[in-house]
Design an enzyme around this catalytic site. Structure first.
Site, PDB file in Angstrom:
ATOM      1  N   HIS A 143       0.261  -5.492 -15.903  1.00  0.00           N
ATOM      2  CA  HIS A 143      -0.590  -5.293 -16.579  1.00  0.00           C
ATOM      3  C   HIS A 143      -0.493  -4.555 -17.998  1.00  0.00           C
ATOM      4  O   HIS A 143      -0.992  -4.726 -19.004  1.00  0.00           O
ATOM      5  CB  HIS A 143      -1.615  -4.340 -16.029  1.00  0.00           C
ATOM      6  CG  HIS A 143      -2.511  -4.883 -14.791  1.00  0.00           C
ATOM      7  ND1 HIS A 143      -3.461  -5.997 -15.380  1.00  0.00           N
ATOM      8  CD2 HIS A 143      -2.778  -4.682 -13.561  1.00  0.00           C
ATOM      9  CE1 HIS A 143      -4.152  -6.256 -14.132  1.00  0.00           C
ATOM     10  NE2 HIS A 143      -3.634  -5.595 -13.092  1.00  0.00           N
ATOM     11  N   GLU A 149       1.269  -3.683 -11.333  1.00  0.00           N
ATOM     12  CA  GLU A 149       0.739  -2.740 -12.389  1.00  0.00           C
ATOM     13  C   GLU A 149       1.492  -2.657 -13.676  1.00  0.00           C
ATOM     14  O   GLU A 149       0.930  -2.511 -15.067  1.00  0.00           O
ATOM     15  CB  GLU A 149       0.686  -1.298 -11.949  1.00  0.00           C
ATOM     16  CG  GLU A 149      -0.310  -1.167 -10.600  1.00  0.00           C
ATOM     17  CD  GLU A 149      -1.599  -1.674 -10.757  1.00  0.00           C
ATOM     18  OE1 GLU A 149      -2.081  -1.849 -11.816  1.00  0.00           O
ATOM     19  OE2 GLU A 149      -1.886  -2.172  -9.670  1.00  0.00           O
TER      20      GLU A 149
HETATM   21 NI    NI Z   1      -4.370  -5.619 -11.140  1.00  0.00          NI
END
Ligand code: NI
Length: 169
Positions: A138, A135
């Protein structure tokens, strides 16, 4: 609460580098609630704000079996990583149906704000550690398929574009 539309690879907006959250206010509370609802509905274990086209440093995670242990990390910062790594099979709500191996640290320590704006330190290992690294990528504009070979990545890109064309019909 509301379900938020997801961005799908290879949408160029997934490569946006997120900016820090400036204040954990009502807007952020609503965003967190909506992101959690969106993640649970999609049966995901993590979601970064980037994936719902909000380019601020915020991620939500729940790796529990019962789906009742949400972890909210605002402005997360990696403060420690283990010296050991392992290859882990990963998927992503923005790259549906694709799973492949990515090398990640076995354990990480992250400092962040929680959804009340309090600072906290999270020591994570196993799936939670993998998910936090995925994450946080991202938020830097990186999707896990970018760790794969150019050949594999191009194959995935073509497959995604084809599926998106078919969905649009
Ligand atoms: Ni993802």
């Amino acid at each position: 609460m509301a379900l938020l539309p997801l961005l799908f690879f290879p949408d160029p907006r997934l490569h946006t580098v997120a900016k820090p959250v400036l204040a954990v206010d009502q807007r952020i509370h609503t965003l967190v609630a909506d992101m959690l609802e969106t993640m649970y509905e999609a049966k995901g274990i993590g979601l970064a704000a980037t994936q719902v086209d909000v380019h601020e440093r915020l991620i939500v995670i729940d790796v529990s079996e019962q789906r009742d242990q949400a972890v909210v990390l605002i402005n997360p910062n990696l403060v420690w990583t283990s010296s050991t790594t392992h290859l882990n099979e990963e998927g992503c709500l923005s790259v549906p149906g694709i799973y492949d191996g990515v090398e990640r640290f076995d354990a990480v320590t992250v400092s962040a704000l929680d959804d009340t704006g309090q600072s906290r330190v999270v020591q994570a290992e196993g799936l939670l550690a993998v998910c936090i690294q995925h994450e946080m990528d991202h938020l830097m504009g990186k999707v896990f398929v970018e760790y794969l070979s150019p050949l594999k990545r191009n194959r995935i890109k073509k497959k995604m574009l084809k599926a998106q064309r078919e969905d649009a019909r």
